[in-house]
Scaffold this motif. Structure first.
Motif, PDB file in Angstrom:
ATOM      1  N   TYR A 174     -12.874 -28.071  27.549  1.00  0.00           N
ATOM      2  CA  TYR A 174     -14.181 -27.451  27.374  1.00  0.00           C
ATOM      3  C   TYR A 174     -14.047 -25.942  27.147  1.00  0.00           C
ATOM      4  CZ  TYR A 174     -17.166 -31.393  28.833  1.00  0.00           C
ATOM      5  OH  TYR A 174     -17.848 -32.581  28.914  1.00  0.00           O
ATOM      6  N   THR A 175     -14.937 -25.391  26.324  1.00  0.00           N
ATOM      7  CA  THR A 175     -15.053 -23.939  26.218  1.00  0.00           C
ATOM      8  C   THR A 175     -15.787 -23.432  27.458  1.00  0.00           C
ATOM      9  OG1 THR A 175     -17.193 -24.073  25.097  1.00  0.00           O
ATOM     10  CG2 THR A 175     -15.209 -24.091  23.694  1.00  0.00           C
ATOM     11  N   ALA A 176     -15.815 -22.118  27.645  1.00  0.00           N
ATOM     12  CA  ALA A 176     -16.542 -21.544  28.781  1.00  0.00           C
ATOM     13  C   ALA A 176     -18.017 -21.919  28.712  1.00  0.00           C
ATOM     14  CB  ALA A 176     -16.379 -20.025  28.782  1.00  0.00           C
ATOM     15  N   ARG A 177     -18.579 -21.862  27.523  1.00  0.00           N
ATOM     16  CA  ARG A 177     -19.982 -22.224  27.332  1.00  0.00           C
ATOM     17  C   ARG A 177     -20.216 -23.674  27.743  1.00  0.00           C
ATOM     18  NH1 ARG A 177     -23.948 -20.583  22.907  1.00  0.00           N
ATOM     19  NH2 ARG A 177     -22.300 -19.134  22.307  1.00  0.00           N
ATOM     20  N   GLU A 178     -19.348 -24.573  27.304  1.00  0.00           N
ATOM     21  CA  GLU A 178     -19.501 -25.993  27.614  1.00  0.00           C
ATOM     22  C   GLU A 178     -19.351 -26.261  29.111  1.00  0.00           C
ATOM     23  OE1 GLU A 178     -17.895 -27.962  23.426  1.00  0.00           O
ATOM     24  OE2 GLU A 178     -16.468 -27.389  24.984  1.00  0.00           O
ATOM     25  N   LYS A 179     -18.490 -25.502  29.780  1.00  0.00           N
ATOM     26  CA  LYS A 179     -18.305 -25.691  31.220  1.00  0.00           C
ATOM     27  C   LYS A 179     -19.551 -25.304  31.992  1.00  0.00           C
ATOM     28  CE  LYS A 179     -13.271 -25.338  31.383  1.00  0.00           C
ATOM     29  NZ  LYS A 179     -12.077 -24.589  31.831  1.00  0.00           N
ATOM     30  N   ALA A 202     -18.469 -19.254  38.367  1.00  0.00           N
ATOM     31  CA  ALA A 202     -18.850 -18.569  37.130  1.00  0.00           C
ATOM     32  C   ALA A 202     -17.785 -17.569  36.709  1.00  0.00           C
ATOM     33  CB  ALA A 202     -20.196 -17.863  37.323  1.00  0.00           C
ATOM     34  N   GLN A 203     -17.252 -16.811  37.667  1.00  0.00           N
ATOM     35  CA  GLN A 203     -16.231 -15.808  37.328  1.00  0.00           C
ATOM     36  C   GLN A 203     -14.958 -16.464  36.818  1.00  0.00           C
ATOM     37  OE1 GLN A 203     -16.838 -12.289  37.553  1.00  0.00           O
ATOM     38  NE2 GLN A 203     -15.120 -12.523  36.128  1.00  0.00           N
ATOM     39  N   GLU A 204     -14.621 -17.599  37.390  1.00  0.00           N
ATOM     40  CA  GLU A 204     -13.448 -18.350  36.945  1.00  0.00           C
ATOM     41  C   GLU A 204     -13.598 -18.776  35.482  1.00  0.00           C
ATOM     42  OE1 GLU A 204     -12.149 -22.805  37.909  1.00  0.00           O
ATOM     43  OE2 GLU A 204     -11.900 -21.482  39.637  1.00  0.00           O
ATOM     44  N   VAL A 205     -14.786 -19.290  35.140  1.00  0.00           N
ATOM     45  CA  VAL A 205     -15.064 -19.714  33.764  1.00  0.00           C
ATOM     46  C   VAL A 205     -15.084 -18.508  32.833  1.00  0.00           C
ATOM     47  CG1 VAL A 205     -16.795 -20.744  32.247  1.00  0.00           C
ATOM     48  CG2 VAL A 205     -16.318 -21.777  34.477  1.00  0.00           C
ATOM     49  N   ILE A 206     -15.704 -17.427  33.279  1.00  0.00           N
ATOM     50  CA  ILE A 206     -15.780 -16.202  32.467  1.00  0.00           C
ATOM     51  C   ILE A 206     -14.390 -15.649  32.188  1.00  0.00           C
ATOM     52  CG2 ILE A 206     -16.486 -13.772  32.524  1.00  0.00           C
ATOM     53  CD1 ILE A 206     -19.005 -14.800  34.106  1.00  0.00           C
ATOM     54  N   ASP A 207     -13.542 -15.603  33.208  1.00  0.00           N
ATOM     55  CA  ASP A 207     -12.178 -15.089  33.033  1.00  0.00           C
ATOM     56  C   ASP A 207     -11.418 -15.915  31.998  1.00  0.00           C
ATOM     57  OD1 ASP A 207     -12.577 -13.078  34.854  1.00  0.00           O
ATOM     58  OD2 ASP A 207     -11.643 -14.145  36.540  1.00  0.00           O
ATOM     59  N   GLU A 208     -11.609 -17.231  32.030  1.00  0.00           N
ATOM     60  CA  GLU A 208     -10.960 -18.091  31.038  1.00  0.00           C
ATOM     61  C   GLU A 208     -11.476 -17.763  29.636  1.00  0.00           C
ATOM     62  OE1 GLU A 208     -11.748 -22.073  32.256  1.00  0.00           O
ATOM     63  OE2 GLU A 208     -10.487 -21.970  34.036  1.00  0.00           O
ATOM     64  N   GLY A 209     -12.795 -17.526  29.537  1.00  0.00           N
ATOM     65  CA  GLY A 209     -13.387 -17.180  28.251  1.00  0.00           C
ATOM     66  C   GLY A 209     -12.910 -15.839  27.727  1.00  0.00           C
ATOM     67  N   LEU A 210     -12.722 -14.880  28.630  1.00  0.00           N
ATOM     68  CA  LEU A 210     -12.217 -13.566  28.235  1.00  0.00           C
ATOM     69  C   LEU A 210     -10.762 -13.661  27.779  1.00  0.00           C
ATOM     70  CD1 LEU A 210     -13.734 -11.378  31.105  1.00  0.00           C
ATOM     71  CD2 LEU A 210     -14.449 -11.369  28.712  1.00  0.00           C
ATOM     72  N   ASP A 211      -9.967 -14.437  28.501  1.00  0.00           N
ATOM     73  CA  ASP A 211      -8.548 -14.600  28.158  1.00  0.00           C
ATOM     74  C   ASP A 211      -8.361 -15.288  26.810  1.00  0.00           C
ATOM     75  OD1 ASP A 211      -7.795 -13.384  30.504  1.00  0.00           O
ATOM     76  OD2 ASP A 211      -7.429 -15.256  31.589  1.00  0.00           O
ATOM     77  N   SER A 212      -9.246 -16.258  26.515  1.00  0.00           N
ATOM     78  CA  SER A 212      -9.127 -17.008  25.262  1.00  0.00           C
ATOM     79  C   SER A 212      -9.722 -16.260  24.077  1.00  0.00           C
ATOM     80  CB  SER A 212      -9.813 -18.370  25.395  1.00  0.00           C
ATOM     81  OG  SER A 212     -11.234 -18.219  25.474  1.00  0.00           O
ATOM     82  N   THR A 258     -27.559 -16.811  26.577  1.00  0.00           N
ATOM     83  CA  THR A 258     -26.728 -15.983  27.440  1.00  0.00           C
ATOM     84  C   THR A 258     -25.309 -15.858  26.890  1.00  0.00           C
ATOM     85  OG1 THR A 258     -28.007 -16.626  29.402  1.00  0.00           O
ATOM     86  CG2 THR A 258     -25.828 -15.704  29.782  1.00  0.00           C
ATOM     87  N   PHE A 259     -24.737 -16.981  26.470  1.00  0.00           N
ATOM     88  CA  PHE A 259     -23.376 -16.935  25.951  1.00  0.00           C
ATOM     89  C   PHE A 259     -23.304 -16.275  24.574  1.00  0.00           C
ATOM     90  CE2 PHE A 259     -22.095 -19.357  29.518  1.00  0.00           C
ATOM     91  CZ  PHE A 259     -20.729 -19.156  29.620  1.00  0.00           C
ATOM     92  N   ASP A 260     -24.383 -16.350  23.807  1.00  0.00           N
ATOM     93  CA  ASP A 260     -24.417 -15.599  22.551  1.00  0.00           C
ATOM     94  C   ASP A 260     -24.277 -14.104  22.832  1.00  0.00           C
ATOM     95  OD1 ASP A 260     -24.686 -17.866  21.034  1.00  0.00           O
ATOM     96  OD2 ASP A 260     -26.857 -17.676  20.752  1.00  0.00           O
ATOM     97  N   LEU A 261     -24.892 -13.648  23.920  1.00  0.00           N
ATOM     98  CA  LEU A 261     -24.791 -12.240  24.301  1.00  0.00           C
ATOM     99  C   LEU A 261     -23.399 -11.893  24.827  1.00  0.00           C
ATOM    100  CD1 LEU A 261     -28.249 -11.805  26.090  1.00  0.00           C
ATOM    101  CD2 LEU A 261     -27.605 -10.972  23.824  1.00  0.00           C
ATOM    102  N   PHE A 262     -22.745 -12.887  25.449  1.00  0.00           N
ATOM    103  CA  PHE A 262     -21.404 -12.657  25.985  1.00  0.00           C
ATOM    104  C   PHE A 262     -20.353 -12.564  24.877  1.00  0.00           C
ATOM    105  CE2 PHE A 262     -22.232 -14.992  30.302  1.00  0.00           C
ATOM    106  CZ  PHE A 262     -23.078 -13.967  30.670  1.00  0.00           C
ATOM    107  N   GLN A 263     -20.625 -13.176  23.741  1.00  0.00           N
ATOM    108  CA  GLN A 263     -19.624 -13.252  22.684  1.00  0.00           C
ATOM    109  C   GLN A 263     -19.658 -12.022  21.782  1.00  0.00           C
ATOM    110  OE1 GLN A 263     -20.696 -17.176  21.091  1.00  0.00           O
ATOM    111  NE2 GLN A 263     -18.822 -18.004  21.986  1.00  0.00           N
ATOM    112  N   HIS A 264     -18.634 -11.905  20.950  1.00  0.00           N
ATOM    113  CA  HIS A 264     -18.538 -10.783  20.024  1.00  0.00           C
ATOM    114  C   HIS A 264     -19.708 -10.815  19.045  1.00  0.00           C
ATOM    115  CE1 HIS A 264     -14.496  -9.468  21.226  1.00  0.00           C
ATOM    116  NE2 HIS A 264     -14.241 -10.754  21.413  1.00  0.00           N
ATOM    117  N   SER A 265     -20.221  -9.633  18.682  1.00  0.00           N
ATOM    118  CA  SER A 265     -21.355  -9.526  17.777  1.00  0.00           C
ATOM    119  C   SER A 265     -21.170  -8.304  16.886  1.00  0.00           C
ATOM    120  CB  SER A 265     -22.654  -9.389  18.573  1.00  0.00           C
ATOM    121  OG  SER A 265     -22.692  -8.123  19.217  1.00  0.00           O
TER     122      SER A 265
END
Length: 217
Positions: free
Chosen positions: A74-79, A126-136, A186-193
């Motif tokens: 799963y991606t961070a968003r999917e999790k 949430a922080q665990e999922v976010i950290d994975e999303g940042l690393d990827s 929310t995840f759209d805001l978290f991603q690159h833009s």
């Protein structure tokens, strides 16, 4: 001597039929035919019973979704979407309690006392999922702001639970829609833009000011 489960069940039976807490621990244990010492062996107050129930509902949901075979893919968003869909399914089993537990809460900018034990484990998840999303690279690393991502997800938590409590649509389908739209935005805001590209370009120009001056900018 009563067990913690028996005390919790008796408390739930009382509040869901009387729509209020027992007048005192003394009157409650008297009807249950146990001593106050028996009660305090497991719980410090009636509020602690409710906190325990909320904690277990949240902990069970996180544990269950992490056991899915597909979870690592799963991606961070999917999790996060998986958590909220599963969480509301879990809450359905205790909907009467959930509605009762939060019915008198009117605060807008603070966490209800009964959720004080939920917030740390949700934010840790949430922080665990976010950290994975940042690393990827799925999520944008932003100075100062990326540390606040988990706070944005906690706001979504409060909004979604409150929305579900008041949802009268068939099968709570509006709540599913609230999850989909809220988490995706929310995840759209978290991603690159494009804003990130503009900020990076601004940093580049500031680091290379002399060159920009020579170019006539």
């Amino acid at each position: 001597m009563a067990t913690a489960q028996q005390i919790r069940k008796a408390y739930l039976d009382f509040v869901l039929t009387q729509n209020e807490k027992p007048k005192s621990v003394y009157s409650f244990v008297k009807k249950l035919k146990i001593t106050e010492a028996d009660f305090y062996q497991f719980f410090s107050s009636f509020e602690s019973i409710e906190k325990t129930i909320w904690f277990e509902l949240t902990f069970e949901t996180i544990s269950k979704i992490k056991e899915q075979e597909v979870w690592p893919q799963y991606t961070a968003r999917e999790k996060v979407l998986s958590f909220f869909y599963s969480y509301l399914e879990n809450l359905k089993n205790q909907r009467s309690f959930v509605v009762y537990s939060l019915k008198n809460y009117r605060g807008k900018f603070s966490t209800p006392d009964v959720l004080s034990g939920v917030k740390p484990i949700f934010e840790n998840f949430a922080q665990e999922v976010i950290d994975e999303g940042l690393d990827s690279g799925e999520l944008a690393e932003r100075r100062f702001l990326s540390k606040r991502y988990k706070d944005a997800l906690w706001i979504q938590f409060a909004f979604i639970v409150n929305f579900w409590i008041n949802d009268d649509s068939e099968g709570f389908e509006k709540s599913d829609e609230a999850i989909e739209k809220g988490i995706n935005v929310t995840f759209d805001l978290f991603q690159h833009s494009p804003i990130d590209n503009l900020l990076e370009y601004g940093k580049f120009l500031s680091r290379n000011g002399k060159f920009a001056d020579k170019m006539g900018f």
